[in-house]
Scaffold this active site. Sequence first.
Site, short mmCIF file in Angstrom:
data_model
loop_
_atom_site.label_atom_id
_atom_site.label_comp_id
_atom_site.label_asym_id
_atom_site.label_seq_id
_atom_site.Cartn_x
_atom_site.Cartn_y
_atom_site.Cartn_z
N ASN A 1 9.83 0.09 8.64
CA ASN A 1 9.62 0.60 9.99
C ASN A 1 8.45 -0.14 10.63
O ASN A 1 7.45 -0.43 9.97
CB ASN A 1 9.34 2.10 9.94
CG ASN A 1 10.54 2.88 9.40
OD1 ASN A 1 11.68 2.54 9.70
ND2 ASN A 1 10.28 3.91 8.61
N VAL B 1 2.45 4.75 8.50
CA VAL B 1 1.34 4.20 7.71
C VAL B 1 1.23 2.72 8.06
O VAL B 1 2.19 1.95 7.92
CB VAL B 1 1.59 4.37 6.19
CG1 VAL B 1 0.46 3.74 5.39
CG2 VAL B 1 1.73 5.85 5.82
N GLN C 1 6.97 3.95 12.26
CA GLN C 1 5.97 3.61 11.24
C GLN C 1 4.81 4.60 11.30
O GLN C 1 4.19 4.77 12.36
CB GLN C 1 5.45 2.18 11.46
CG GLN C 1 4.46 1.74 10.38
CD GLN C 1 4.05 0.28 10.51
OE1 GLN C 1 4.32 -0.37 11.53
NE2 GLN C 1 3.37 -0.23 9.51
N ASP D 1 7.88 7.55 -3.17
CA ASP D 1 7.47 8.18 -1.92
C ASP D 1 7.14 9.65 -2.18
O ASP D 1 7.85 10.34 -2.91
CB ASP D 1 8.58 8.05 -0.87
CG ASP D 1 8.06 8.30 0.53
OD1 ASP D 1 8.02 7.35 1.33
OD2 ASP D 1 7.70 9.45 0.85
N HIS E 1 10.74 0.62 2.24
CA HIS E 1 11.35 1.78 1.60
C HIS E 1 12.57 1.28 0.83
O HIS E 1 13.38 0.51 1.37
CB HIS E 1 11.87 2.78 2.64
CG HIS E 1 10.82 3.41 3.50
ND1 HIS E 1 10.35 4.68 3.27
CD2 HIS E 1 10.16 2.96 4.60
CE1 HIS E 1 9.45 5.00 4.20
NE2 HIS E 1 9.32 3.97 5.02
N HIS F 1 5.22 -1.82 4.31
CA HIS F 1 5.90 -1.22 3.15
C HIS F 1 7.39 -1.28 3.36
O HIS F 1 7.89 -1.15 4.48
CB HIS F 1 5.44 0.22 2.92
CG HIS F 1 5.48 1.10 4.13
ND1 HIS F 1 4.52 1.06 5.10
CD2 HIS F 1 6.38 2.04 4.53
CE1 HIS F 1 4.81 1.94 6.06
NE2 HIS F 1 5.95 2.54 5.73
P1 5GP Z 1 6.71 5.05 7.37
O1 5GP Z 1 6.98 6.33 8.08
O2 5GP Z 1 5.39 4.45 7.78
O3 5GP Z 1 7.83 4.06 7.39
O4 5GP Z 1 6.61 5.43 5.84
C1 5GP Z 1 5.47 5.92 5.24
C2 5GP Z 1 5.93 6.63 3.98
O5 5GP Z 1 4.81 6.83 3.16
C3 5GP Z 1 6.56 8.00 4.23
O6 5GP Z 1 7.89 8.01 3.72
C4 5GP Z 1 5.64 8.96 3.49
O7 5GP Z 1 6.32 10.00 2.87
C5 5GP Z 1 4.94 8.04 2.50
N1 5GP Z 1 3.59 8.48 2.16
C6 5GP Z 1 2.61 8.84 3.03
N2 5GP Z 1 1.49 9.16 2.37
C7 5GP Z 1 1.78 9.00 1.05
C8 5GP Z 1 0.99 9.19 -0.14
O8 5GP Z 1 -0.17 9.55 -0.12
N3 5GP Z 1 1.60 8.92 -1.32
C9 5GP Z 1 2.91 8.50 -1.38
N4 5GP Z 1 3.41 8.27 -2.60
N5 5GP Z 1 3.67 8.31 -0.28
C10 5GP Z 1 3.10 8.56 0.91
#
Ligand code: 5GP
Length: 113
Positions: A86, A95, A93, A29, A101, A99
């Site tokens: 998420n 993205v 969420q 991440d 984590h 996914h």
């Molecule tokens: P969410 O909030 O959707 O559960 O998690 C998305 C995760 O993707 C976040 O923890 C964020 O830090 C990670 N993330 C977003 N953009 C990028 C990226 O460009 N590269 C990487 N490696 N992680 C990302």
Amino acid sequence: MKGIFEKIIDKEIPADIIHEDELTIAFRDISPVAPVHFLVIPKKKITNVQTASPQDSSVFSHIFSVIQQLALKENLAEDGYRVVTNIGEYGGQTVDHLHFHVLGGRALQWPPG
Ligand code: 5GP
């Protein structure tokens, strides 16, 4: 339009990839919230657990097998770790590509905020 994780899958943007196979890719991440924090995602575009279809069940079982293997590799298995996915706005969420984590390397708090 391609999302950020699709660009990582297609190697259009860099990521610290720790695993890749036919069905999945795992990478660290970009904003880690634990000493070890990586994401395991399917290559197939699935938005989240809620929108997945029964045909995706083999992808899910594969993801969990990858998580098991990576937890061993990253030295998380013995002390324990957390797997989080998420879903939607209230789930936090950000993205829209499924996914998981994987968080570890320290004792984690519960419940989440
Ligand atoms: P969410 O909030 O959707 O559960 O998690 C998305 C995760 O993707 C976040 O923890 C964020 O830090 C990670 N993330 C977003 N953009 C990028 C990226 O460009 N590269 C990487 N490696 N992680 C990302």
